[in-house]
Design a protein around this motif. Structure first.
Motif, PDB file in Angstrom:
ATOM      1  N   GLU A  85      39.605  29.670  42.591  1.00 27.85           N
ATOM      2  CA  GLU A  85      40.945  30.067  42.950  1.00 27.85           C
ATOM      3  C   GLU A  85      41.356  31.272  42.819  1.00 27.85           C
ATOM      4  O   GLU A  85      42.216  31.927  43.713  1.00 27.85           O
ATOM      5  N   GLU A  86      41.067  31.813  41.401  1.00 25.40           N
ATOM      6  CA  GLU A  86      41.466  33.171  41.203  1.00 25.40           C
ATOM      7  C   GLU A  86      41.071  34.304  42.024  1.00 25.40           C
ATOM      8  O   GLU A  86      40.086  34.342  42.486  1.00 25.40           O
ATOM      9  N   LEU A  87      42.069  35.210  42.163  1.00 25.59           N
ATOM     10  CA  LEU A  87      41.734  36.390  42.964  1.00 25.59           C
ATOM     11  C   LEU A  87      40.701  37.264  42.301  1.00 25.59           C
ATOM     12  O   LEU A  87      40.936  37.799  41.384  1.00 25.59           O
ATOM     13  N   THR A  88      40.004  37.603  43.206  1.00 22.27           N
ATOM     14  CA  THR A  88      38.614  38.714  42.594  1.00 22.27           C
ATOM     15  C   THR A  88      38.593  39.572  43.517  1.00 22.27           C
ATOM     16  O   THR A  88      38.685  39.782  44.798  1.00 22.27           O
ATOM     17  N   LEU A  89      38.308  40.720  42.730  1.00 22.60           N
ATOM     18  CA  LEU A  89      37.861  42.150  43.535  1.00 22.60           C
ATOM     19  C   LEU A  89      36.452  42.158  43.353  1.00 22.60           C
ATOM     20  O   LEU A  89      35.821  42.207  41.997  1.00 22.60           O
ATOM     21  N   PHE A  90      35.750  42.683  44.331  1.00 20.49           N
ATOM     22  CA  PHE A  90      34.363  42.790  44.305  1.00 20.49           C
ATOM     23  C   PHE A  90      34.266  44.299  44.473  1.00 20.49           C
ATOM     24  O   PHE A  90      34.363  44.698  45.667  1.00 20.49           O
ATOM     25  N   VAL A  91      33.604  45.241  43.884  1.00 19.51           N
ATOM     26  CA  VAL A  91      33.156  46.569  43.962  1.00 19.51           C
ATOM     27  C   VAL A  91      31.915  46.966  43.721  1.00 19.51           C
ATOM     28  O   VAL A  91      31.245  46.652  42.745  1.00 19.51           O
ATOM     29  N   ASP A  92      31.103  47.773  44.942  1.00 21.40           N
ATOM     30  CA  ASP A  92      30.064  48.336  44.874  1.00 21.40           C
ATOM     31  C   ASP A  92      30.016  49.601  45.360  1.00 21.40           C
ATOM     32  O   ASP A  92      30.288  49.876  46.435  1.00 21.40           O
ATOM     33  N   ILE A  93      29.855  50.475  44.371  1.00 23.36           N
ATOM     34  CA  ILE A  93      29.834  51.918  44.639  1.00 23.36           C
ATOM     35  C   ILE A  93      28.662  52.575  44.632  1.00 23.36           C
ATOM     36  O   ILE A  93      27.801  52.700  43.616  1.00 23.36           O
ATOM     37  N   GLY A  94      28.444  53.243  45.742  1.00 24.07           N
ATOM     38  CA  GLY A  94      26.961  54.120  45.983  1.00 24.07           C
ATOM     39  C   GLY A  94      27.617  55.287  46.804  1.00 24.07           C
ATOM     40  O   GLY A  94      28.631  55.785  46.471  1.00 24.07           O
ATOM     41  N   THR A  95      27.043  55.463  47.819  1.00 29.31           N
ATOM     42  CA  THR A  95      27.448  56.776  48.574  1.00 29.31           C
ATOM     43  C   THR A  95      28.930  56.277  49.423  1.00 29.31           C
ATOM     44  O   THR A  95      29.828  56.993  49.158  1.00 29.31           O
ATOM     45  N   ASN A  96      28.603  55.109  49.474  1.00 33.65           N
ATOM     46  CA  ASN A  96      29.976  54.446  49.961  1.00 33.65           C
ATOM     47  C   ASN A  96      30.489  53.610  49.021  1.00 33.65           C
ATOM     48  O   ASN A  96      29.807  53.075  48.234  1.00 33.65           O
ATOM     49  N   GLY A  97      31.824  53.261  48.868  1.00 29.12           N
ATOM     50  CA  GLY A  97      32.494  52.228  48.031  1.00 29.12           C
ATOM     51  C   GLY A  97      32.514  51.168  49.114  1.00 29.12           C
ATOM     52  O   GLY A  97      33.192  51.380  50.241  1.00 29.12           O
ATOM     53  N   GLU A  98      32.016  49.627  48.624  1.00 27.10           N
ATOM     54  CA  GLU A  98      32.310  48.611  49.440  1.00 27.10           C
ATOM     55  C   GLU A  98      33.208  47.702  48.750  1.00 27.10           C
ATOM     56  O   GLU A  98      32.589  47.505  47.563  1.00 27.10           O
ATOM     57  N   MET A  99      34.188  46.907  49.067  1.00 24.59           N
ATOM     58  CA  MET A  99      35.130  46.273  48.177  1.00 24.59           C
ATOM     59  C   MET A  99      35.528  45.146  49.008  1.00 24.59           C
ATOM     60  O   MET A  99      35.622  45.124  50.298  1.00 24.59           O
ATOM     61  N   VAL A 100      35.577  44.219  48.466  1.00 21.49           N
ATOM     62  CA  VAL A 100      35.887  42.776  49.116  1.00 21.49           C
ATOM     63  C   VAL A 100      37.034  42.214  47.993  1.00 21.49           C
ATOM     64  O   VAL A 100      36.923  42.396  46.686  1.00 21.49           O
ATOM     65  N   LEU A 101      38.003  41.529  48.466  1.00 22.06           N
ATOM     66  CA  LEU A 101      39.060  41.219  47.843  1.00 22.06           C
ATOM     67  C   LEU A 101      39.354  39.556  48.263  1.00 22.06           C
ATOM     68  O   LEU A 101      39.376  39.526  49.561  1.00 22.06           O
ATOM     69  N   GLY A 102      39.607  38.796  47.599  1.00 23.92           N
ATOM     70  CA  GLY A 102      39.767  37.277  48.113  1.00 23.92           C
ATOM     71  C   GLY A 102      39.428  36.231  46.753  1.00 23.92           C
ATOM     72  O   GLY A 102      39.198  36.614  45.894  1.00 23.92           O
ATOM     73  N   ASN A 103      39.667  35.146  47.547  1.00 24.10           N
ATOM     74  CA  ASN A 103      39.310  33.811  46.558  1.00 24.10           C
ATOM     75  C   ASN A 103      38.915  32.829  47.566  1.00 24.10           C
ATOM     76  O   ASN A 103      38.150  33.170  48.859  1.00 24.10           O
ATOM     77  N   LYS A 104      38.950  31.408  47.190  1.00 26.85           N
ATOM     78  CA  LYS A 104      38.453  30.593  48.123  1.00 26.85           C
ATOM     79  C   LYS A 104      38.979  30.299  49.558  1.00 26.85           C
ATOM     80  O   LYS A 104      38.582  29.624  50.307  1.00 26.85           O
ATOM     81  N   GLU A 105      40.118  30.941  49.433  1.00 25.24           N
ATOM     82  CA  GLU A 105      41.308  30.861  50.755  1.00 25.24           C
ATOM     83  C   GLU A 105      40.869  31.767  51.792  1.00 25.24           C
ATOM     84  O   GLU A 105      41.030  31.588  52.892  1.00 25.24           O
ATOM     85  N   TRP A 106      40.862  33.040  51.378  1.00 28.04           N
ATOM     86  CA  TRP A 106      40.628  34.296  52.308  1.00 28.04           C
ATOM     87  C   TRP A 106      39.851  35.264  51.520  1.00 28.04           C
ATOM     88  O   TRP A 106      39.729  35.406  50.410  1.00 28.04           O
ATOM     89  N   LEU A 107      39.398  36.194  52.540  1.00 24.14           N
ATOM     90  CA  LEU A 107      38.673  37.415  52.033  1.00 24.14           C
ATOM     91  C   LEU A 107      38.933  38.585  52.860  1.00 24.14           C
ATOM     92  O   LEU A 107      39.067  38.594  54.156  1.00 24.14           O
ATOM     93  N   VAL A 108      39.223  39.688  52.245  1.00 27.63           N
ATOM     94  CA  VAL A 108      39.239  40.887  52.771  1.00 27.63           C
ATOM     95  C   VAL A 108      38.040  42.012  52.378  1.00 27.63           C
ATOM     96  O   VAL A 108      37.919  42.016  51.413  1.00 27.63           O
TER      97      VAL A 108
END
Lengths: 634, 634
Positions: free
Chosen positions: B366-389
């Motif tokens: 349920e909780e809003l989570t930020l996923f961050v993977d930093i390398g040459t590029n930073g790739e980020m995902v934000l979301g929870n069970k309802e939606w993802l960006v």
């Protein structure tokens, strides 16, 4: 192992021959099929050749007697090379194309505009990607395809994926997308994506793989029209003329299955080459193939082990085989083309019968239909839109003209129709192409039995009556026989006869067919009269007198107007599956509704068989027209 | 083209070299990867070798100065053969395995007994056929499989069909059936049928294909346990160390794509060989493969054209690629094994990120989570069970240690932690393996910025303050710089420094990441505080001080307890898809819910980026802990 060159005259075809190969096999390799009624045993002596140059080794069976007019000849099937050879093949030794059953009759399947073929083209103009629509190439293609066609389950062939980025950009995002559908799964393959081109043609191939003959139709899939039709001999014949011999060959020799597969693939590839040549296309323009054949033929075609089909309880490796790529089969069409085989029902009721049921539209009708295909086996289907029952009975090869002393296929010189005067003093007959009588084919045999009975020569049980005073009835080494044609009328040196033993064999064949029909009817608790339509399929049915077939008790006694001959419904069923995705749904429906009745698994078959060994039957009430002296209802 | 033999010492590895190949490439072919920080330009001078025998041609860039202590050496990347060679490779020239990110942390995925793997074994005892049950072999198998497992859509691989009759009968109708499932289709393939055997093991392989490193896990699919873990360098490095250089290589050279594909396949095959060797199995016991990697890596792995990923609007050939056979990819596992690639989201948000989202269970919470993977590029995902960006920003290679004068990966000698005394007079640092300082890695760089600011050496905009009286601050050719380590402490001949320009570059990198996060939040209309959990993935995050990363404004200012480091979540996501069919369903769910935000397509990103170029940000209210002087919330 030594290898020699061999040249065949007058065709000027050259090939190579190993010292353990006979000249018959070498001829086959170079595309010349010799007569092979005995399957290479040196018995029928019909593959005679002249050695013009070179040395051969011939076994005793391969030579002719010194007093024989054939003494210069040897049998190709018994001749092994000892040096390079030049061989002349007399025209008479070549296997002649019989009247190959190329087409169906009374069934419409060409040019149905509403049909969607198994392989179809969809033209797409894709929106160019931009930062607000940066979807990947495949995702974009799928999105547009779904919008255009409504198809949900789509996936690309890996090769399409590799080429996609360049093709989309080179074509300015305007492409033709080629889709392959499958009967057995809902997903559709994206088989090719090409720059849009409104003139490029694409084709499908329907193939009927028969034990004796192979027929192929080339279809333009864009306008759904048949553009070419060809038939030829199944080159497997060199390993035996019937299914059982070939199954044995496949099981007994280490590479037997491979050889049989190669033989039928070569046969089909030859037809493909001819069809493509006539249409002036590259065979790779053929993008999909649909095949129908009996279960053993389909096994051999795909390299599946057929050995258990022969052994009780006659279990195929598979009746319903998923589509395979052409490259796996060896067919020389587009290597990525999917090869679909129409599913069979049992070891002796194959996809050719399913195809026939499809073509005849049995499951689309309310009325009860009987479908009959008589060859070496009789295969019968009974049913309507609610249910289907099928069975197979061993009719023996008699109706196909083999196994009888003067039996032959319905080729030039075969007696196909006849009448016998009461008492048997006179026989009027008609031969194929009006040539001098050379033998008798299936339709002539049915009429022989009918007329021998009508003329009072045989009893209801096939026994020759005593006391007929005609020179046409005589005793021979193998019992009594009746002369259908005197030697002076024939192309042979001997009279053409039919013996009591042969008559009894034919009665056994007809009894098996009729008993099969009756057993199916009993299973569903229906009388003969419930049958509202009889579909006769296959080559045997073409020239047959339905009247006489009913008269002898081969076919049920219902009004002749309810009989319909459909010819090669196997090729038509195969073609329908090419041309129409919904035909595949119909096939699924057929398979689901079908109950296979194993006649040898107890039940009433044996009893019915024995009752049917008479003309027309022990129970004459089953043949009211016969019984009434009126012969046959009109 | 001349070809010479070349022997590498001290490894005694022999290979061949064409006259147009350099020694660097030859070494790679024999499995030896040399240092290649400059991508073969002859600039980093780290691939020095000694020619013990034979003649070479060396371009100017490949030689050392005469007064250089290295004068006997040449650079492998600039040395071309003129004869057979014997080459000695100093240990220092070999690329060292960095602390390869082999595992995930804080995620459980082994030994989950309730999971059904993508490749599973089903034991079946089939009833023997008889006349009352003469179903074909395949039909019988399918019938029993459906009864046993409830799976409806089943189809056999053609090879299974060919072998089926014999295996069923030889095994006494007791068999193990191996099933391959797919994420992208409901149908299940019967991949193998074997006589029942309770001891035979079967395996799956999970692979994380990174730009720099490749990690593989070998999994026993029967007990769902990881039995081996290996990592190595991606051999593609010889064609350039970063994704962009490789994409260019693939596009510019005719066989560029092939070479890049071969390089990564060789890399993986080497891991397979080692894993199989350790487990004492034949690699053909590996029956299924799941790969995760960034979009370009997956393209190169499968031989898909990656060229449009680089060009605006950054369109991949495909994000979601159907499974392919191993034989097509060149992987040396069972040739019929299916190779599954976890679908990517966009050109710069690949399947490694999808795998991470899966592994972190973001769509399960349920909780809003930020996923961050930093390398040459930073790739980020934000979301929870309802939606993802998701979004990607170019973080530059700075955090990966390249592009900086003394940047390096987190290998032996890299400064990974440090503190700078107020005014900058003193620096305390810790190096990897406590070796003499050789350079500075990503975590050290984040701490450098934090401490340069805390110590009062740099302004909020990264500019060096004037008036600091320490010899560590000095002017160089490329502007002001700060000495982190004096040459006498280091393994180098020079001081290890960080320049004003480099500080500003690092601020640009951190600003890009933070601006990306803010832009995603704005898109969904949520404040920073809405984030309840931050998942840090990838190698960069392992040693990083989250406190300092927040302090400089790289990561959002939320309580440190809400941060979780998960390590290599890409390999774990890949392994989960191997081990659990339902993970595939979760992936479908992720893909369906995901909105990709293209940061360069207008919107607020540029504005956010400029605001984030300060320490920690222009808007200090976004960093309350910083602002309070309390530094960071606990």
């Amino acid at each position: 192992m030594q290898v020699f060159s061999v040249m065949f005259l007058p065709d000027n075809k050259k090939t190579h021959i190993r010292e353990d190969e006979n000249v018959f096999q070498a001829a086959l390799k170079s595309g010349i099929t010799l007569n092979n009624a005995c399957g290479g045993k040196g018995v029928c002596k019909q593959c005679k050749i002249l050695i013009k140059k070179g040395r051969i080794k011939v076994s005793a069976a391969g030579s002719f007697n010194e007093d024989d007019q054939n003494q210069d000849y040897v049998l190709a099937c018994k001749a092994y090379p000892e040096s390079a050879l030049v061989v002349e093949i007399p025209e008479a030794s070549k296997l002649k194309a019989p009247q190959i059953n190329l087409l169906s009759e009374n069934i419409v399947c060409d040019n149905q505009k509403q049909w969607v073929p198994l392989y179809q083209k969809v033209h797409l103009q894709l929106p160019e990607p931009n930062l607000n629509d940066p979807e990947d190439d495949l995702g974009r293609l799928l999105r547009c395809m779904r919008k255009e066609t409504g198809i949900v389950h789509l996936y690309p062939d890996p090769d399409v994926l590799c080429a996609l980025p360049k093709i989309l950009r080179d074509s300015g995002w305007e492409v033709d997308v080629f889709l392959s559908a499958f009967r057995e799964q809902p997903a559709i393959e994206i088989s090719a994506v090409e720059p849009a081109n409104h003139t490029k043609k694409y084709y499908g191939l329907a193939v009927d793989i028969g034990t004796t003959t192979v027929v192929a139709h080339l279809v333009n899939l864009e306008n759904r029209r048949t553009v070419g039709v060809k038939g030829t001999f199944n080159r497997q014949a060199v390993f035996g003329s019937d299914v059982i011999t070939r199954i044995i060959y496949a099981g007994e020799y280490r590479d037997g299955l491979d050889k049989l597969q190669k033989a039928v693939i070569d046969t089909i590839n030859n037809l493909i080459e001819e069809l493509a040549g006539d249409e002036k296309i590259n065979p790779t323009a053929i993008k999909v193939v649909a095949c129908a054949g009996n279960t053993a033929m389909i096994h051999l075609f795909l390299g599946l082990d057929p050995v258990n089909i022969r052994l009780e309880p006659h279990v195929p490796a598979a009746n319903d085989i998923p589509a395979m790529r052409a490259e796996r089969t060896g067919l020389k069409v587009h290597q990525k083309a999917w090869v679909h085989c129409i599913p069979g029902i049992a070891g002796y009721v194959g996809g050719d019968i399913t195809a026939g049921v499809l073509a005849a539209g049995i499951t689309l009708a309310e009325e009860l239909t009987l479908f009959v295909d008589i060859g070496t086996n009789g295969e019968m289907v009974l049913g309507n839109k609610e249910w289907l029952v099928s069975c197979a009975c061993s009719a023996g090869p008699a109706f196909e003209g083999s196994g009888l002393k003067y039996g032959m296929p319905a080729v030039r010189g075969a007696i196909e129709h006849l009448e016998i005067a009461p008492g048997g003093s006179q026989v009027n007959y008609v031969t194929v192409e009006d040539a001098p009588a050379a033998g008798i084919c299936g339709s002539g045999l049915v009429e022989s039995i009918a007329w021998l009975y009508r003329a009072g020569i045989i009893e209801r049980n096939g026994k020759f009556k005593s006391g007929c005073s005609t020179s046409r009835i005589r005793d021979s080494e193998s019992g009594k026989e009746f002369v259908l044609a005197w030697s002076e009328e024939t192309g042979r040196l001997t009279d053409i006869t039919i013996s009591e033993t042969e008559v009894k064999n034919l009665l056994r064949s007809k009894a098996a067919v009729y008993a099969g029909i009756r057993t199916m009817l009993e299973m569903v608790g229906l009388p003969i009269e419930a049958i509202k339509r009889v579909i006769i399929a296959g080559g045997f049915g073409r020239h047959i007198s339905i009247r006489d077939a009913v008269y002898i008790g081969l076919l049920p006694d219902i009004p002749l107007g309810k009989y319909l001959y459909v010819g090669n419904s196997s090729i038509t069923g195969a073609k329908m599956t090419l041309l129409s995705i919904s035909a595949g749904k119909n096939i699924e429906d057929i398979i689901k509704k079908m109950t296979y009745l194993e006649l040898s698994a107890g039940g009433n078959f044996m009893e019915e068989f024995i009752s049917a060994l008479f003309i027309p039957h022990t129970d004459l009430s089953l043949f009211p027209s016969h019984h009434n002296g009126q012969e046959i209802n009109q």
